[in-house]
Structure formats: structure tokens, C-alpha cells
Design a protein around this motif. Structure first.
Motif, PDB file in Angstrom:
ATOM      1  N   ASP A  57       0.802  -1.226   0.000  1.00 10.39           N
ATOM      2  CA  ASP A  57       0.000   0.000   0.000  1.00 10.39           C
ATOM      3  C   ASP A  57       0.833   1.275   0.000  1.00 10.39           C
ATOM      4  N   ILE A  58       2.157   1.144  -0.062  1.00  9.79           N
ATOM      5  CA  ILE A  58       2.997   2.345  -0.118  1.00  9.79           C
ATOM      6  C   ILE A  58       2.869   2.967  -1.508  1.00  9.79           C
ATOM      7  N   PRO A  59       2.515   4.260  -1.613  1.00  9.65           N
ATOM      8  CA  PRO A  59       2.384   4.888  -2.933  1.00  9.65           C
ATOM      9  C   PRO A  59       3.742   5.021  -3.628  1.00  9.65           C
ATOM     10  N   VAL A  60       3.734   4.770  -4.940  1.00 10.88           N
ATOM     11  CA  VAL A  60       4.959   4.828  -5.734  1.00 10.88           C
ATOM     12  C   VAL A  60       4.770   5.821  -6.872  1.00 10.88           C
ATOM     13  N   ILE A  61       5.717   6.759  -6.998  1.00 11.22           N
ATOM     14  CA  ILE A  61       5.773   7.671  -8.141  1.00 11.22           C
ATOM     15  C   ILE A  61       6.962   7.258  -9.002  1.00 11.22           C
ATOM     16  N   PHE A  62       6.699   7.004 -10.269  1.00 10.92           N
ATOM     17  CA  PHE A  62       7.778   6.640 -11.188  1.00 10.92           C
ATOM     18  C   PHE A  62       8.485   7.891 -11.707  1.00 10.92           C
ATOM     19  N   LEU A  63       9.811   7.803 -11.781  1.00  9.62           N
ATOM     20  CA  LEU A  63      10.641   8.843 -12.388  1.00  9.62           C
ATOM     21  C   LEU A  63      11.148   8.310 -13.720  1.00  9.62           C
ATOM     22  N   THR A  64      10.995   9.087 -14.791  1.00 14.91           N
ATOM     23  CA  THR A  64      11.412   8.596 -16.102  1.00 14.91           C
ATOM     24  C   THR A  64      11.805   9.752 -17.008  1.00 14.91           C
ATOM     25  N   ALA A  65      12.725   9.479 -17.923  1.00 16.56           N
ATOM     26  CA  ALA A  65      13.092  10.463 -18.945  1.00 16.56           C
ATOM     27  C   ALA A  65      12.242  10.273 -20.183  1.00 16.56           C
ATOM     28  N   ASP A  66      11.429   9.194 -20.214  1.00 14.41           N
ATOM     29  CA  ASP A  66      10.580   8.920 -21.374  1.00 14.41           C
ATOM     30  C   ASP A  66       9.346   9.799 -21.361  1.00 14.41           C
ATOM     31  N   ASP A  67       8.869  10.116 -22.524  1.00 15.24           N
ATOM     32  CA  ASP A  67       7.545  10.738 -22.667  1.00 15.24           C
ATOM     33  C   ASP A  67       6.714   9.765 -23.505  1.00 15.24           C
ATOM     34  N   ASP A  68       6.535   8.568 -22.931  1.00 17.07           N
ATOM     35  CA  ASP A  68       5.942   7.444 -23.653  1.00 17.07           C
ATOM     36  C   ASP A  68       4.649   7.039 -22.958  1.00 17.07           C
ATOM     37  N   HIS A  69       3.524   7.169 -23.667  1.00 20.20           N
ATOM     38  CA  HIS A  69       2.236   6.851 -23.060  1.00 20.20           C
ATOM     39  C   HIS A  69       2.111   5.367 -22.734  1.00 20.20           C
ATOM     40  N   GLU A  70       2.733   4.498 -23.518  1.00 16.73           N
ATOM     41  CA  GLU A  70       2.670   3.064 -23.241  1.00 16.73           C
ATOM     42  C   GLU A  70       3.374   2.733 -21.925  1.00 16.73           C
ATOM     43  N   VAL A  71       4.507   3.411 -21.686  1.00 14.74           N
ATOM     44  CA  VAL A  71       5.218   3.203 -20.423  1.00 14.74           C
ATOM     45  C   VAL A  71       4.357   3.676 -19.250  1.00 14.74           C
ATOM     46  N   GLU A  72       3.712   4.826 -19.416  1.00 11.50           N
ATOM     47  CA  GLU A  72       2.844   5.333 -18.349  1.00 11.50           C
ATOM     48  C   GLU A  72       1.680   4.386 -18.096  1.00 11.50           C
ATOM     49  N   THR A  73       1.068   3.898 -19.180  1.00 12.34           N
ATOM     50  CA  THR A  73      -0.059   2.967 -19.036  1.00 12.34           C
ATOM     51  C   THR A  73       0.378   1.714 -18.290  1.00 12.34           C
ATOM     52  N   ARG A  74       1.537   1.190 -18.666  1.00 10.61           N
ATOM     53  CA  ARG A  74       2.057  -0.006 -17.987  1.00 10.61           C
ATOM     54  C   ARG A  74       2.302   0.278 -16.511  1.00 10.61           C
ATOM     55  N   GLY A  75       2.836   1.470 -16.222  1.00 12.57           N
ATOM     56  CA  GLY A  75       3.126   1.840 -14.835  1.00 12.57           C
ATOM     57  C   GLY A  75       1.866   1.959 -13.988  1.00 12.57           C
ATOM     58  N   PHE A  76       0.850   2.611 -14.544  1.00 14.11           N
ATOM     59  CA  PHE A  76      -0.401   2.749 -13.789  1.00 14.11           C
ATOM     60  C   PHE A  76      -1.063   1.392 -13.559  1.00 14.11           C
ATOM     61  N   LYS A  77      -1.021   0.520 -14.557  1.00 10.58           N
ATOM     62  CA  LYS A  77      -1.580  -0.829 -14.392  1.00 10.58           C
ATOM     63  C   LYS A  77      -0.833  -1.609 -13.318  1.00 10.58           C
ATOM     64  N   ALA A  78       0.479  -1.350 -13.210  1.00 11.48           N
ATOM     65  CA  ALA A  78       1.285  -2.047 -12.201  1.00 11.48           C
ATOM     66  C   ALA A  78       1.034  -1.519 -10.796  1.00 11.48           C
ATOM     67  N   GLY A  79       0.435  -0.305 -10.699  1.00 13.34           N
ATOM     68  CA  GLY A  79       0.103   0.224  -9.380  1.00 13.34           C
ATOM     69  C   GLY A  79       0.756   1.544  -9.028  1.00 13.34           C
ATOM     70  N   ALA A  80       1.466   2.163  -9.957  1.00 18.85           N
ATOM     71  CA  ALA A  80       2.046   3.485  -9.680  1.00 18.85           C
ATOM     72  C   ALA A  80       0.923   4.515  -9.543  1.00 18.85           C
ATOM     73  N   VAL A  81       1.151   5.529  -8.709  1.00 18.32           N
ATOM     74  CA  VAL A  81       0.123   6.556  -8.508  1.00 18.32           C
ATOM     75  C   VAL A  81       0.384   7.807  -9.338  1.00 18.32           C
ATOM     76  N   ASP A  82       1.637   7.974  -9.862  1.00 19.98           N
ATOM     77  CA  ASP A  82       1.934   9.166 -10.653  1.00 19.98           C
ATOM     78  C   ASP A  82       3.236   8.955 -11.406  1.00 19.98           C
ATOM     79  N   PHE A  83       3.473   9.795 -12.415  1.00 21.41           N
ATOM     80  CA  PHE A  83       4.721   9.815 -13.173  1.00 21.41           C
ATOM     81  C   PHE A  83       5.291  11.219 -13.125  1.00 21.41           C
ATOM     82  N   ILE A  84       6.609  11.327 -12.983  1.00 19.05           N
ATOM     83  CA  ILE A  84       7.288  12.615 -13.075  1.00 19.05           C
ATOM     84  C   ILE A  84       8.414  12.461 -14.098  1.00 19.05           C
TER      85      ILE A  84
END
Length: 303
Positions: A57-84
Motif C-alpha cells: 500500500d505504499i504509494p509509488v511515483i515513477f521517475l522517467t526520462a521517457d515521454d511514452d504513453h505506453e510506459v505510463e499505461t504499464r506503470g499505472f496498471k502495475a500500481g504506480a500513482v503518478d509519473f514525473i
């Protein structure tokens, strides 16, 4: 880390493996997780976090240099709460971290409040049920504590028969309320010393139907009424009110029937443990479900 250090306590690790090891010593309020790292990547770290009760239940924010919607979609499905996205703008990073931390702290507080309210409601409900049971038992002879004793024995039988926790809860309430229909029976019948006439016996037997009808309105426990209505049914079909036979009788009612008999033999007839076991054995398959009796016999053999 420097951007957030002024407002938050920040712990930095160099790899996904180090992060998982860190979580065994300290659980953070939030994890900023780089997607691309040497060894274990961010997605794998998040997957392992979600697999552990302590970190799921610990919230996770992903840090990435990508501006890739597929990566974001995969991250949200995995349980990330935000992307920066890198490079960071300090004010935006601070604001997003602050928002997520405050949101999850608020959710945690809300969960605690809901749990406390639920426990309070359950406690109040149990007090109301016990007050009702006390009222019923005050009107009859030799009834003091009968319902609670039956409920405790019934739930022990249900536990040993491997009923689910929810089913055991229902059986417990069945035991407490199996005589609720007696509220509609005249005092002169309930308190009569000596045998009842045939007409009086018929009136008393109606208490099972009345009890079943009363409890049918308890939608939270939709099978609760079965204990009140059917606990006087016999395994061979000779009981009442409907003359049900064998497994036509709901299991909860079969358990209550045996627990009731045990309490009557012990509390009213004052029989020894050995004599109680003998009487139950004689009635197995006739009055009571043999499986229920066998389970009850195991309990009595241990006490």
C-alpha cells in the motif's frame, strides 16, 4: 533528494535491490522509483512491493526520462500513482510529492476511522442481541445462559467442521437467537411447571415458525432465520415444523439442534460427561446429524 529534503525526510538508495532491503528496516510514506536502473528495473521493484503485505500500500511515483504513453499505461496498471518526467522542475516535484503523501495519509486516517466506527457498531449490535436474549430467557424456566452456551458450543462445532469464518459467525448468532420466537408465547406456557397439554405443546411449537419469520428480515445475515425455524427438526424427519429430513435441514440448524441437546442434558438433567455422550450417540442419525454428533463427541472427549 535535495529538492525534497527541506520538507521531507529523504532516504536514498542506489538500486532496486537496495530499496527492497531498505524496506525490511523502514517503511516510507512514499517511494520515488526510477524506471531504468542497473539490475532490477522499476517495474520489477514495484511488482515485488505489491506482493508483500508490508509494502503493497505504499504509494509509488515513477521517475522517467521517457515521454511514452505506453510506459505510463504499464506503470499505472502495475500500481504506480503518478509519473514525473526528467528533468525535474523543483516546484512541480515538491507539489506532486506533497499531494500524494497528504492524500495517502488522509486515506489511512479515514480507514482507521471507518474501522473504529465498524467495531463500535458491531459492539452495539452484540449488546442489543444480548439484551434481547436476556429478555427471552427471563420468561422461561431453566433458561439462564442457555442461548450463549448453545452459541459457543455451536460455533466450536462449526469451526471443527471447517465452516468459513463468515459461516461460523452466522452459526454463533443462530445459537444466540434460536429461541427468539418465544417472545410470542404466553407466560403461562413458558413458565408452567409440569408437562404441557397437547394444545399447549402445539402453541409452543409455533415459536419456531414465529422466530424464523422475525429473523427473515435480517438481510445482513440472510440464513440466520434457519436456526430459529429448523432447530427442532429431526434427522429422521420426525421433528417440526416442516418434518424435514437429513440434509434437507440446513446445516446451521442441525448444529444448533445438537448443541441445544447437549446443553439440556448438562444444565437441566445434570448428566455426567459420559452419560451425555451416550445419549447423543443413541440419538445420532435419528434426532441429529451423525457428522455433527461425531464432532460434538470429539469436543466432549477433550473436556
Amino acid at each position: 533528494g535535495k529538492i525534497l529534503a527541506g520538507e521531507f525526510e529523504v532516504d536514498a538508495v542506489k538500486s532496486g535491490e537496495e530499496a527492497l532491503d531498505f524496506f525490511t528496516r523502514k517503511l516510507p510514506d512514499l517511494v520515488l522509483l526510477d524506471i531504468y536502473m542497473e539490475g532490477m528495473d522499476g517495474f520489477e521493484v514495484l511488482k515485488k512491493m505489491k506482493a508483500q503485505p508490508e509494502t503493497m500500500d505504499i504509494p509509488v511515483i515513477f521517475l522517467t526520462a521517457d515521454d511514452d504513453h505506453e510506459v505510463e499505461t504499464r506503470g499505472f496498471k502495475a500500481g504506480a500513482v503518478d509519473f514525473i518526467t526528467k528533468p525535474f522542475i523543483a516546484a512541480i516535484l515538491q507539489q506532486r510529492v506533497r499531494r500524494v503523501v497528504e492524500l495517502f495519509r488522509l486515506r489511512h486516517q479515514l480507514q482507521q476511522e471507518v474501522t473504529a466506527k465498524t467495531q463500535k457498531i458491531q459492539s452495539l449490535s452484540m449488546q442489543i442481541v444480548q439484551a434481547l436474549v436476556n429478555t427471552i430467557e427471563a420468561r422461561g424456566q431453566s433458561m439462564n445462559g442457555h442461548s450463549l452456551r448453545v452459541a459457543k458450543m455451536a460455533v466450536e462445532i462449526a469451526h471443527r467442521m471447517r465452516l468459513t469464518d463468515d459461516e461460523q459467525d452466522v452459526v454463533f448468532y443462530m445459537g444466540l437467537l434460536h429461541n427468539i420466537g418465544r417472545v410470542a408465547i404466553p407466560d403461562e406456557i413458558l413458565q408452567k411447571k409440569g408437562p404441557l397439554t397437547e394444545a399447549e405443546q402445539e402453541i409452543l411449537q409455533q415459536s419456531t415458525v414465529i422466530g424464523g419469520n422475525i429473523l427473515k428480515d435480517v438481510t445482513e445475515l440472510p440464513t440466520l432465520w434457519q436456526g430459529a425455524k429448523y432447530h427442532e427438526e429431526h434427522y429422521d424427519g420426525s421433528g417440526y415444523p416442516d418434518g424435514l429430513k437429513g440434509r434437507e435441514i440446513p446445516l446451521g440448524a442441525r448444529i444448533i439442534a445438537a448443541a441445544c441437546a447437549w446443553d439440556r442434558l448438562v444444565s437441566e438433567e445434570k448428566l455426567s460427561n459420559q452419560h451425555v455422550r451416550e445419549r447423543l450417540a443413541e440419538a445420532s442419525g435419528i434426532l441429529f446429524d451423525p457428522r455433527v454428533v461425531d464432532t460434538l463427541q470429539q469436543i466432549l472427549a477433550e473436556h
